[in-house]
Design an enzyme around this catalytic site. Structure first.
Site, short mmCIF file in Angstrom:
data_model
loop_
_atom_site.label_atom_id
_atom_site.label_comp_id
_atom_site.label_asym_id
_atom_site.label_seq_id
_atom_site.Cartn_x
_atom_site.Cartn_y
_atom_site.Cartn_z
N SER A 125 0.75 -1.39 -0.66
CA SER A 125 0.07 0.02 0.24
C SER A 125 0.93 1.04 0.05
CB SER A 125 -1.28 -0.30 0.99
OG SER A 125 -1.66 1.58 1.85
N TYR A 150 -2.73 -1.52 10.30
CA TYR A 150 -1.94 -1.53 9.34
C TYR A 150 -1.48 -1.60 8.12
CZ TYR A 150 -4.17 -1.51 4.78
OH TYR A 150 -3.79 -2.44 3.22
N LYS A 154 1.79 -3.91 6.31
CA LYS A 154 2.47 -3.86 5.12
C LYS A 154 3.64 -3.37 5.13
CE LYS A 154 -1.26 -4.80 3.50
NZ LYS A 154 -1.68 -6.17 2.83
P1 NAD Z 1 -10.59 -6.81 0.77
O1 NAD Z 1 -11.45 -6.95 2.35
O2 NAD Z 1 -12.39 -7.35 -0.23
O3 NAD Z 1 -10.16 -8.74 0.44
C1 NAD Z 1 -9.93 -9.47 1.36
C2 NAD Z 1 -9.75 -11.17 1.26
O4 NAD Z 1 -8.40 -11.74 2.03
C3 NAD Z 1 -11.14 -11.05 1.74
O5 NAD Z 1 -12.33 -11.63 1.03
C4 NAD Z 1 -11.40 -11.82 2.54
O6 NAD Z 1 -12.32 -12.57 3.35
C5 NAD Z 1 -9.65 -12.14 2.77
N1 NAD Z 1 -8.70 -13.04 3.83
C6 NAD Z 1 -8.97 -11.95 4.76
N2 NAD Z 1 -7.37 -12.15 5.98
C7 NAD Z 1 -7.97 -13.84 5.32
C8 NAD Z 1 -7.32 -14.62 6.37
N3 NAD Z 1 -6.31 -14.40 7.41
N4 NAD Z 1 -7.52 -16.20 5.08
C9 NAD Z 1 -8.20 -16.15 3.95
N5 NAD Z 1 -8.44 -15.25 3.70
C10 NAD Z 1 -8.24 -13.96 4.15
O7 NAD Z 1 -9.69 -6.75 0.53
P2 NAD Z 1 -9.39 -5.26 -0.75
O8 NAD Z 1 -9.50 -4.14 -1.00
O9 NAD Z 1 -9.80 -6.42 -2.06
O10 NAD Z 1 -7.73 -5.36 -0.34
C11 NAD Z 1 -7.09 -6.67 -0.82
C12 NAD Z 1 -5.31 -6.58 -0.38
O11 NAD Z 1 -5.35 -5.32 -0.93
C13 NAD Z 1 -5.46 -6.45 1.16
O12 NAD Z 1 -4.10 -7.04 2.01
C14 NAD Z 1 -5.24 -4.72 1.57
O13 NAD Z 1 -4.30 -4.70 2.40
C15 NAD Z 1 -3.87 -4.17 0.39
N6 NAD Z 1 -4.76 -3.17 0.07
C16 NAD Z 1 -5.98 -2.87 -0.24
C17 NAD Z 1 -6.36 -1.25 -1.03
C18 NAD Z 1 -7.69 -1.30 -0.82
O14 NAD Z 1 -8.18 0.56 -0.86
N7 NAD Z 1 -9.02 -1.69 -0.90
C19 NAD Z 1 -4.76 0.04 -0.50
C20 NAD Z 1 -4.11 -0.90 -0.42
C21 NAD Z 1 -3.47 -2.51 -0.22
C1 UD1 Z 2 -7.13 5.21 3.89
C2 UD1 Z 2 -6.23 4.84 4.88
C3 UD1 Z 2 -5.43 4.03 3.87
C4 UD1 Z 2 -5.10 3.04 3.27
C5 UD1 Z 2 -6.53 2.94 2.31
C6 UD1 Z 2 -7.27 2.13 1.54
C7 UD1 Z 2 -6.50 5.91 6.67
C8 UD1 Z 2 -6.21 7.08 7.22
N1 UD1 Z 2 -5.74 5.80 5.12
O1 UD1 Z 2 -6.99 5.61 2.81
O2 UD1 Z 2 -3.94 4.19 4.70
O3 UD1 Z 2 -4.60 2.16 2.57
O4 UD1 Z 2 -7.39 3.10 3.10
O5 UD1 Z 2 -8.14 1.21 1.94
O6 UD1 Z 2 -7.16 5.51 6.81
N2 UD1 Z 2 -13.10 10.49 3.16
C9 UD1 Z 2 -13.79 11.86 4.30
N3 UD1 Z 2 -15.16 11.06 4.29
C10 UD1 Z 2 -15.35 9.86 4.91
C11 UD1 Z 2 -14.76 8.94 3.56
C12 UD1 Z 2 -12.94 10.19 3.48
O7 UD1 Z 2 -13.86 12.82 4.23
O8 UD1 Z 2 -16.41 9.39 4.83
C13 UD1 Z 2 -11.78 11.57 3.08
C14 UD1 Z 2 -10.40 11.28 3.91
O9 UD1 Z 2 -10.51 12.92 4.60
C15 UD1 Z 2 -9.24 11.43 2.65
C16 UD1 Z 2 -10.44 10.96 1.57
O10 UD1 Z 2 -11.52 10.72 1.73
O11 UD1 Z 2 -9.08 12.38 1.98
C17 UD1 Z 2 -10.50 9.83 1.14
O12 UD1 Z 2 -10.58 8.56 2.49
P1 UD1 Z 2 -10.05 6.87 1.80
O13 UD1 Z 2 -11.20 6.68 1.13
O14 UD1 Z 2 -10.12 6.67 3.32
O15 UD1 Z 2 -8.75 6.80 1.47
P2 UD1 Z 2 -7.31 6.78 1.88
O16 UD1 Z 2 -7.20 8.08 3.55
O17 UD1 Z 2 -6.19 8.14 1.11
#
Ligand code: NAD
Ligand code: UD1
Length: 350
Positions: A125, A150, A154
Protein backbone atom coordinates in the site's frame (compact mmCIF):
# COMPACT_ATOMS: atom_id res chain seq x y z
CA UNK A 1 -1.42 -23.87 -18.31
CA UNK A 2 0.04 -21.86 -15.43
CA UNK A 3 -2.02 -21.94 -12.22
CA UNK A 4 -2.08 -18.95 -9.88
CA UNK A 5 -3.10 -19.33 -6.25
CA UNK A 6 -5.04 -16.20 -5.27
CA UNK A 7 -5.19 -15.79 -1.48
CA UNK A 8 -8.05 -13.42 -0.63
CA UNK A 9 -9.56 -13.86 -4.09
CA UNK A 10 -13.16 -13.50 -2.87
CA UNK A 11 -12.54 -9.88 -1.85
CA UNK A 12 -12.80 -6.60 -3.73
CA UNK A 13 -9.47 -6.38 -5.57
CA UNK A 14 -9.03 -10.16 -5.64
CA UNK A 15 -12.28 -10.84 -7.49
CA UNK A 16 -11.50 -8.21 -10.13
CA UNK A 17 -8.02 -9.66 -10.52
CA UNK A 18 -9.47 -13.16 -11.07
CA UNK A 19 -11.34 -11.82 -14.10
CA UNK A 20 -8.17 -10.34 -15.61
CA UNK A 21 -6.08 -13.44 -14.88
CA UNK A 22 -8.64 -15.70 -16.52
CA UNK A 23 -8.91 -13.31 -19.50
CA UNK A 24 -5.12 -13.55 -19.83
CA UNK A 25 -5.44 -17.35 -20.16
CA UNK A 26 -4.31 -18.28 -16.66
CA UNK A 27 -5.88 -20.90 -14.40
CA UNK A 28 -6.78 -19.65 -10.93
CA UNK A 29 -7.53 -21.19 -7.56
CA UNK A 30 -8.67 -19.23 -4.51
CA UNK A 31 -8.12 -19.51 -0.76
CA UNK A 32 -10.29 -17.20 1.31
CA UNK A 33 -11.76 -17.43 4.82
CA UNK A 34 -14.60 -15.07 3.74
CA UNK A 35 -14.02 -12.78 6.76
CA UNK A 36 -14.51 -9.85 4.38
CA UNK A 37 -15.17 -11.54 1.06
CA UNK A 38 -18.10 -13.34 -0.50
CA UNK A 39 -18.52 -16.71 -2.17
CA UNK A 40 -21.06 -14.96 -4.43
CA UNK A 41 -18.21 -12.88 -5.88
CA UNK A 42 -16.70 -16.13 -7.19
CA UNK A 43 -20.03 -17.15 -8.75
CA UNK A 44 -20.16 -13.74 -10.42
CA UNK A 45 -16.60 -14.17 -11.73
CA UNK A 46 -17.81 -17.41 -13.33
CA UNK A 47 -20.69 -15.51 -14.96
CA UNK A 48 -18.29 -12.89 -16.36
CA UNK A 49 -15.59 -15.28 -17.56
CA UNK A 50 -17.41 -18.56 -18.13
CA UNK A 51 -14.74 -20.29 -16.01
CA UNK A 52 -15.19 -22.15 -12.75
CA UNK A 53 -12.89 -21.01 -9.95
CA UNK A 54 -11.67 -23.75 -7.63
CA UNK A 55 -12.28 -22.53 -4.09
CA UNK A 56 -10.57 -23.57 -0.85
CA UNK A 57 -12.57 -22.07 2.00
CA UNK A 58 -10.25 -21.32 4.91
CA UNK A 59 -7.35 -19.52 6.49
CA UNK A 60 -4.01 -18.67 4.93
CA UNK A 61 -2.64 -19.59 8.34
CA UNK A 62 -3.97 -23.12 7.92
CA UNK A 63 -0.81 -24.82 6.74
CA UNK A 64 -2.52 -28.13 5.95
CA UNK A 65 -5.05 -26.37 3.70
CA UNK A 66 -2.30 -24.44 1.94
CA UNK A 67 -0.29 -27.61 1.40
CA UNK A 68 -3.34 -29.31 -0.06
CA UNK A 69 -4.11 -26.40 -2.40
CA UNK A 70 -0.49 -26.24 -3.57
CA UNK A 71 -0.25 -30.03 -3.98
CA UNK A 72 -3.55 -30.57 -5.81
CA UNK A 73 -2.76 -27.91 -8.40
CA UNK A 74 0.50 -27.19 -10.17
CA UNK A 75 0.78 -23.69 -8.83
CA UNK A 76 3.47 -21.53 -10.40
CA UNK A 77 2.72 -18.23 -8.64
CA UNK A 78 0.82 -16.79 -5.70
CA UNK A 79 -0.97 -13.46 -5.36
CA UNK A 80 -1.47 -12.53 -1.72
CA UNK A 81 -4.50 -10.28 -1.07
CA UNK A 82 -5.55 -11.96 2.19
CA UNK A 83 -5.22 -9.13 4.68
CA UNK A 84 -7.31 -7.11 7.08
CA UNK A 85 -7.40 -3.49 5.90
CA UNK A 86 -9.40 -1.17 8.18
CA UNK A 87 -7.01 1.48 9.45
CA UNK A 88 -9.08 2.61 12.47
CA UNK A 89 -9.85 -0.96 13.52
CA UNK A 90 -6.14 -1.84 13.33
CA UNK A 91 -5.42 0.68 16.11
CA UNK A 92 -8.12 -0.96 18.27
CA UNK A 93 -7.09 -4.55 17.51
CA UNK A 94 -3.37 -4.49 16.67
CA UNK A 95 -2.64 -8.08 17.69
CA UNK A 96 -5.33 -9.37 15.35
CA UNK A 97 -3.85 -7.29 12.53
CA UNK A 98 -0.28 -8.50 13.09
CA UNK A 99 -1.52 -12.07 13.47
CA UNK A 100 -3.58 -12.00 10.30
CA UNK A 101 -1.39 -9.89 8.04
CA UNK A 102 2.12 -10.74 9.23
CA UNK A 103 1.75 -14.32 10.50
CA UNK A 104 -0.52 -15.15 7.56
CA UNK A 105 2.18 -13.95 5.14
CA UNK A 106 4.87 -15.97 6.95
CA UNK A 107 2.83 -19.17 6.80
CA UNK A 108 2.07 -18.62 3.13
CA UNK A 109 5.72 -17.93 2.33
CA UNK A 110 6.86 -21.03 4.20
CA UNK A 111 4.32 -23.22 2.40
CA UNK A 112 5.45 -21.77 -0.94
CA UNK A 113 9.06 -22.50 0.00
CA UNK A 114 8.28 -26.12 0.83
CA UNK A 115 6.28 -26.57 -2.38
CA UNK A 116 8.98 -24.91 -4.50
CA UNK A 117 6.75 -22.04 -5.66
CA UNK A 118 9.04 -19.12 -6.46
CA UNK A 119 6.83 -16.23 -7.56
CA UNK A 120 4.79 -13.97 -5.33
CA UNK A 121 2.80 -10.79 -5.81
CA UNK A 122 2.13 -9.01 -2.53
CA UNK A 123 -0.65 -6.42 -1.98
CA UNK A 124 1.19 -3.56 -0.34
CA UNK A 125 0.00 0.00 0.00
CA UNK A 126 1.01 3.62 -0.48
CA UNK A 127 0.72 3.78 3.29
CA UNK A 128 4.28 2.32 3.59
CA UNK A 129 5.66 5.73 2.57
CA UNK A 130 4.64 6.97 6.02
CA UNK A 131 3.75 10.48 7.01
CA UNK A 132 6.87 12.47 6.06
CA UNK A 133 7.58 11.49 2.47
CA UNK A 134 7.55 14.18 -0.22
CA UNK A 135 5.00 13.84 -3.04
CA UNK A 136 4.67 12.35 -5.53
CA UNK A 137 5.74 9.10 -3.88
CA UNK A 138 8.47 7.31 -5.79
CA UNK A 139 9.64 3.76 -5.03
CA UNK A 140 13.19 4.86 -4.16
CA UNK A 141 11.96 6.83 -1.12
CA UNK A 142 12.61 5.52 2.37
CA UNK A 143 9.60 3.67 3.73
CA UNK A 144 8.43 3.19 7.32
CA UNK A 145 7.30 5.77 9.86
CA UNK A 146 3.83 4.33 9.37
CA UNK A 147 1.10 5.87 11.47
CA UNK A 148 -1.10 2.86 12.32
CA UNK A 149 -0.75 -0.92 12.83
CA UNK A 150 -2.34 -1.68 9.45
CA UNK A 151 0.36 0.33 7.67
CA UNK A 152 3.05 -1.23 9.82
CA UNK A 153 1.92 -4.77 8.89
CA UNK A 154 2.39 -3.88 5.22
CA UNK A 155 5.83 -2.42 5.90
CA UNK A 156 6.91 -5.42 7.99
CA UNK A 157 5.83 -7.92 5.34
CA UNK A 158 7.75 -5.94 2.70
CA UNK A 159 10.90 -6.29 4.86
CA UNK A 160 10.29 -10.01 5.38
CA UNK A 161 9.93 -10.53 1.64
CA UNK A 162 13.12 -8.60 0.87
CA UNK A 163 14.99 -10.82 3.37
CA UNK A 164 13.43 -13.96 1.90
CA UNK A 165 14.59 -12.96 -1.58
CA UNK A 166 18.09 -12.27 -0.30
CA UNK A 167 18.22 -15.77 1.16
CA UNK A 168 16.74 -17.50 -1.89
CA UNK A 169 18.05 -16.14 -5.18
CA UNK A 170 15.43 -18.12 -7.11
CA UNK A 171 12.58 -16.24 -5.49
CA UNK A 172 10.92 -13.32 -7.27
CA UNK A 173 8.55 -10.94 -5.51
CA UNK A 174 6.56 -7.93 -6.68
CA UNK A 175 5.53 -5.53 -3.93
CA UNK A 176 2.59 -3.68 -5.44
CA UNK A 177 1.92 -0.43 -3.62
CA UNK A 178 -1.67 0.43 -4.37
CA UNK A 179 -2.90 3.99 -4.14
CA UNK A 180 -6.71 4.42 -3.81
CA UNK A 181 -8.58 1.72 -5.73
CA UNK A 182 -12.20 2.55 -6.61
CA UNK A 183 -14.80 1.55 -9.19
CA UNK A 184 -16.11 -1.84 -10.18
CA UNK A 185 -16.17 -4.22 -13.13
CA UNK A 186 -18.17 -2.59 -15.99
CA UNK A 187 -20.58 -5.55 -16.02
CA UNK A 188 -21.98 -4.38 -12.66
CA UNK A 189 -21.64 -7.98 -11.44
CA UNK A 190 -18.76 -7.51 -8.98
CA UNK A 191 -17.74 -4.54 -6.88
CA UNK A 192 -16.79 -3.35 -3.42
CA UNK A 193 -19.06 -4.67 -0.67
CA UNK A 194 -17.87 -3.36 2.68
CA UNK A 195 -19.33 -4.94 5.80
CA UNK A 196 -20.88 -2.33 8.12
CA UNK A 197 -20.28 1.41 7.79
CA UNK A 198 -17.80 2.09 5.00
CA UNK A 199 -14.48 3.67 6.04
CA UNK A 200 -13.46 4.68 2.55
CA UNK A 201 -14.76 7.58 0.52
CA UNK A 202 -16.27 5.98 -2.59
CA UNK A 203 -18.25 3.21 -0.88
CA UNK A 204 -19.63 5.84 1.50
CA UNK A 205 -20.68 8.17 -1.34
CA UNK A 206 -22.24 5.24 -3.21
CA UNK A 207 -24.31 4.29 -0.14
CA UNK A 208 -25.48 7.89 0.27
CA UNK A 209 -26.49 7.86 -3.40
CA UNK A 210 -28.75 4.81 -2.95
CA UNK A 211 -30.27 6.24 0.24
CA UNK A 212 -28.59 3.88 2.72
CA UNK A 213 -26.82 6.80 4.43
CA UNK A 214 -28.18 10.31 4.90
CA UNK A 215 -25.13 12.41 4.04
CA UNK A 216 -21.39 12.31 3.57
CA UNK A 217 -19.06 13.88 6.12
CA UNK A 218 -16.18 15.58 4.34
CA UNK A 219 -13.28 15.24 6.76
CA UNK A 220 -11.76 18.71 6.80
CA UNK A 221 -11.76 21.63 4.35
CA UNK A 222 -8.81 23.52 5.78
CA UNK A 223 -5.96 21.48 4.31
CA UNK A 224 -3.26 23.21 2.26
CA UNK A 225 -4.79 22.04 -1.04
CA UNK A 226 -6.54 23.92 -3.87
CA UNK A 227 -10.06 23.56 -2.39
CA UNK A 228 -9.03 22.74 1.19
CA UNK A 229 -10.07 19.05 1.07
CA UNK A 230 -7.63 16.12 0.93
CA UNK A 231 -6.25 14.93 -2.39
CA UNK A 232 -5.64 11.28 -3.32
CA UNK A 233 -4.63 9.22 -6.34
CA UNK A 234 -7.79 7.24 -7.16
CA UNK A 235 -7.38 4.42 -9.66
CA UNK A 236 -9.89 2.11 -11.31
CA UNK A 237 -9.89 -1.39 -9.81
CA UNK A 238 -9.88 -2.93 -13.31
CA UNK A 239 -6.65 -1.08 -14.13
CA UNK A 240 -5.26 -2.23 -10.78
CA UNK A 241 -6.28 -5.82 -11.51
CA UNK A 242 -4.47 -5.68 -14.87
CA UNK A 243 -1.36 -4.53 -13.01
CA UNK A 244 -1.27 -7.96 -11.34
CA UNK A 245 -1.16 -9.72 -14.71
CA UNK A 246 1.75 -7.48 -15.76
CA UNK A 247 3.48 -8.18 -12.43
CA UNK A 248 3.20 -11.96 -12.98
CA UNK A 249 4.79 -11.53 -16.41
CA UNK A 250 7.61 -9.57 -14.80
CA UNK A 251 8.11 -12.28 -12.15
CA UNK A 252 8.47 -14.92 -14.85
CA UNK A 253 11.40 -12.98 -16.37
CA UNK A 254 13.16 -11.60 -13.29
CA UNK A 255 14.57 -12.55 -9.90
CA UNK A 256 14.63 -10.53 -6.69
CA UNK A 257 12.15 -8.19 -5.04
CA UNK A 258 10.91 -4.98 -6.59
CA UNK A 259 8.32 -2.44 -5.47
CA UNK A 260 5.93 -0.82 -7.92
CA UNK A 261 3.51 2.03 -7.33
CA UNK A 262 0.14 1.37 -8.93
CA UNK A 263 -1.64 4.69 -9.29
CA UNK A 264 -2.57 7.17 -12.01
CA UNK A 265 -0.17 9.95 -11.04
CA UNK A 266 -3.10 12.37 -10.62
CA UNK A 267 -4.44 13.86 -7.39
CA UNK A 268 -8.18 14.49 -6.93
CA UNK A 269 -9.82 16.24 -3.99
CA UNK A 270 -12.81 15.01 -2.00
CA UNK A 271 -15.00 17.80 -3.44
CA UNK A 272 -13.88 16.95 -6.98
CA UNK A 273 -14.83 13.31 -6.34
CA UNK A 274 -18.29 14.35 -5.13
CA UNK A 275 -18.82 16.43 -8.27
CA UNK A 276 -17.55 13.66 -10.57
CA UNK A 277 -19.84 11.12 -8.89
CA UNK A 278 -22.86 13.45 -9.19
CA UNK A 279 -22.12 13.95 -12.87
CA UNK A 280 -21.82 10.21 -13.56
CA UNK A 281 -24.88 9.19 -11.55
CA UNK A 282 -27.20 12.17 -11.90
CA UNK A 283 -27.73 11.93 -8.12
CA UNK A 284 -27.00 14.82 -5.74
CA UNK A 285 -24.81 13.85 -2.79
CA UNK A 286 -25.73 15.73 0.38
CA UNK A 287 -22.59 16.46 2.41
CA UNK A 288 -21.38 18.54 5.31
CA UNK A 289 -17.91 19.64 6.30
CA UNK A 290 -16.81 17.69 9.38
CA UNK A 291 -13.62 17.84 11.47
CA UNK A 292 -10.43 16.32 10.09
CA UNK A 293 -10.06 12.53 10.52
CA UNK A 294 -7.07 11.60 12.67
CA UNK A 295 -4.12 10.35 10.64
CA UNK A 296 -5.23 11.75 7.25
CA UNK A 297 -2.50 13.33 5.13
CA UNK A 298 -3.34 16.45 3.08
CA UNK A 299 -2.33 15.07 -0.31
CA UNK A 300 -0.42 12.18 -1.86
CA UNK A 301 -0.22 10.63 -5.28
CA UNK A 302 1.99 8.21 -7.18
CA UNK A 303 4.93 8.62 -9.43
CA UNK A 304 3.79 5.62 -11.47
CA UNK A 305 6.55 5.79 -14.08
CA UNK A 306 8.44 2.71 -12.81
CA UNK A 307 5.43 0.45 -13.40
CA UNK A 308 5.09 1.87 -16.91
CA UNK A 309 8.78 1.44 -17.65
CA UNK A 310 9.30 -2.01 -16.13
CA UNK A 311 5.88 -3.67 -16.22
CA UNK A 312 4.45 -1.95 -19.29
CA UNK A 313 1.49 -0.99 -17.09
CA UNK A 314 -0.32 2.33 -17.09
CA UNK A 315 -3.74 3.22 -15.71
CA UNK A 316 -6.07 3.79 -18.65
CA UNK A 317 -9.45 4.55 -17.09
CA UNK A 318 -10.34 8.04 -15.87
CA UNK A 319 -12.51 9.48 -13.13
CA UNK A 320 -15.64 9.32 -15.29
CA UNK A 321 -15.34 5.53 -15.68
CA UNK A 322 -14.43 5.08 -11.99
CA UNK A 323 -17.59 6.91 -10.94
CA UNK A 324 -19.92 5.40 -13.57
CA UNK A 325 -18.81 1.86 -12.71
CA UNK A 326 -19.13 2.46 -8.96
CA UNK A 327 -22.65 3.73 -9.56
CA UNK A 328 -23.63 0.84 -11.85
CA UNK A 329 -22.54 -1.71 -9.22
CA UNK A 330 -24.13 0.09 -6.26
CA UNK A 331 -27.40 1.05 -7.93
CA UNK A 332 -27.96 -2.47 -9.25
CA UNK A 333 -26.88 -4.13 -5.99
CA UNK A 334 -27.78 -1.67 -3.21
CA UNK A 335 -26.93 -4.30 -0.58
CA UNK A 336 -23.90 -5.62 -2.40
CA UNK A 337 -23.68 -9.41 -2.73
CA UNK A 338 -26.71 -9.81 -0.45
CA UNK A 339 -28.76 -8.17 -3.20
CA UNK A 340 -27.41 -10.70 -5.67
CA UNK A 341 -28.18 -13.61 -3.31
CA UNK A 342 -31.70 -12.38 -2.71
CA UNK A 343 -32.31 -11.99 -6.41
CA UNK A 344 -32.63 -8.22 -6.13
CA UNK A 345 -29.35 -7.58 -7.86
CA UNK A 346 -28.25 -7.19 -11.42
CA UNK A 347 -29.36 -10.65 -12.49
CA UNK A 348 -32.92 -9.95 -11.41
CA UNK A 349 -32.96 -6.67 -13.33
CA UNK A 350 -31.28 -7.93 -16.52
P1 NAD B 1 -10.94 -7.22 0.88
O1 NAD B 1 -11.15 -7.26 2.35
O2 NAD B 1 -12.10 -7.00 0.01
O3 NAD B 1 -10.22 -8.57 0.42
C1 NAD B 1 -9.37 -9.34 1.25
C2 NAD B 1 -9.84 -10.78 1.18
O4 NAD B 1 -8.98 -11.58 1.98
C3 NAD B 1 -11.25 -10.97 1.74
O5 NAD B 1 -12.02 -11.74 0.85
C4 NAD B 1 -11.04 -11.69 3.08
O6 NAD B 1 -12.13 -12.52 3.38
C5 NAD B 1 -9.75 -12.44 2.81
N1 NAD B 1 -8.93 -12.69 4.00
C6 NAD B 1 -8.49 -11.80 4.92
N2 NAD B 1 -7.73 -12.42 5.83
C7 NAD B 1 -7.67 -13.73 5.49
C8 NAD B 1 -7.04 -14.87 6.04
N3 NAD B 1 -6.31 -14.79 7.15
N4 NAD B 1 -7.18 -16.06 5.40
C9 NAD B 1 -7.93 -16.16 4.28
N5 NAD B 1 -8.55 -15.11 3.72
C10 NAD B 1 -8.42 -13.91 4.31
O7 NAD B 1 -9.80 -6.14 0.61
P2 NAD B 1 -9.27 -5.55 -0.76
O8 NAD B 1 -9.68 -4.13 -0.83
O9 NAD B 1 -9.60 -6.45 -1.89
O10 NAD B 1 -7.72 -5.57 -0.47
C11 NAD B 1 -6.91 -6.67 -0.84
C12 NAD B 1 -5.51 -6.44 -0.31
O11 NAD B 1 -5.00 -5.20 -0.81
C13 NAD B 1 -5.42 -6.34 1.22
O12 NAD B 1 -4.25 -6.99 1.65
C14 NAD B 1 -5.34 -4.86 1.47
O13 NAD B 1 -4.65 -4.56 2.65
C15 NAD B 1 -4.54 -4.39 0.25
N6 NAD B 1 -4.81 -2.97 -0.07
C16 NAD B 1 -6.09 -2.56 -0.29
C17 NAD B 1 -6.34 -1.21 -0.57
C18 NAD B 1 -7.75 -0.73 -0.79
O14 NAD B 1 -7.96 0.48 -0.78
N7 NAD B 1 -8.74 -1.58 -1.01
C19 NAD B 1 -5.27 -0.31 -0.65
C20 NAD B 1 -3.98 -0.77 -0.44
C21 NAD B 1 -3.75 -2.12 -0.16
C1 UD1 C 1 -7.20 4.88 3.67
C2 UD1 C 1 -6.16 4.52 4.70
C3 UD1 C 1 -4.96 3.94 4.00
C4 UD1 C 1 -5.38 2.76 3.15
C5 UD1 C 1 -6.45 3.23 2.16
C6 UD1 C 1 -6.96 2.15 1.30
C7 UD1 C 1 -6.58 6.11 6.54
C8 UD1 C 1 -6.01 7.23 7.34
N1 UD1 C 1 -5.83 5.69 5.48
O1 UD1 C 1 -6.63 5.83 2.81
O2 UD1 C 1 -3.99 3.53 4.95
O3 UD1 C 1 -4.26 2.22 2.44
O4 UD1 C 1 -7.54 3.78 2.91
O5 UD1 C 1 -7.72 1.22 2.03
O6 UD1 C 1 -7.65 5.61 6.84
N2 UD1 C 1 -13.12 10.94 3.38
C9 UD1 C 1 -14.15 11.78 3.73
N3 UD1 C 1 -15.30 11.23 4.23
C10 UD1 C 1 -15.47 9.88 4.39
C11 UD1 C 1 -14.40 9.02 4.01
C12 UD1 C 1 -13.24 9.59 3.52
O7 UD1 C 1 -14.04 13.00 3.61
O8 UD1 C 1 -16.53 9.45 4.85
C13 UD1 C 1 -11.90 11.53 2.83
C14 UD1 C 1 -10.66 11.23 3.67
O9 UD1 C 1 -10.44 12.24 4.60
C15 UD1 C 1 -9.56 11.18 2.59
C16 UD1 C 1 -10.29 10.75 1.31
O10 UD1 C 1 -11.67 10.95 1.55
O11 UD1 C 1 -9.08 12.47 2.37
C17 UD1 C 1 -10.05 9.30 0.98
O12 UD1 C 1 -10.32 8.52 2.13
P1 UD1 C 1 -10.25 6.93 2.13
O13 UD1 C 1 -11.07 6.39 1.02
O14 UD1 C 1 -10.54 6.46 3.49
O15 UD1 C 1 -8.73 6.60 1.75
P2 UD1 C 1 -7.38 7.12 2.43
O16 UD1 C 1 -7.63 7.88 3.65
O17 UD1 C 1 -6.56 7.77 1.38
Amino acid sequence: MDTVLVAGGAGYIGSHTLVELISAGLKVIVIDNLCNGSKVALDQVRLITGQEVRFYHGEVQDRALLNRALMENSVSAVIHFAGLKAVGESSQRPIEYYQNNVTGSLVLLDAMHEAGVKRLVFSSSATVYGSDSPVPYVESLETGNTSNPYGTTKWVVEQVLKDAVYADPELSVALLRYFNPVGAHPSGLIGEDPHGIPNNLLPYIAQVAVGKRAELSVFGDDYPTADGTCERDYLHVVDLAKGHVRALEWLAQNRGAAAFNLGTGNATSVLQIIRAFEEASGVTIPYRIAPRRAGDLPAFWADASKAERMLGWKAELGLAEMMADTWRWQSRNPNGYRSVEQGQGHLAIA
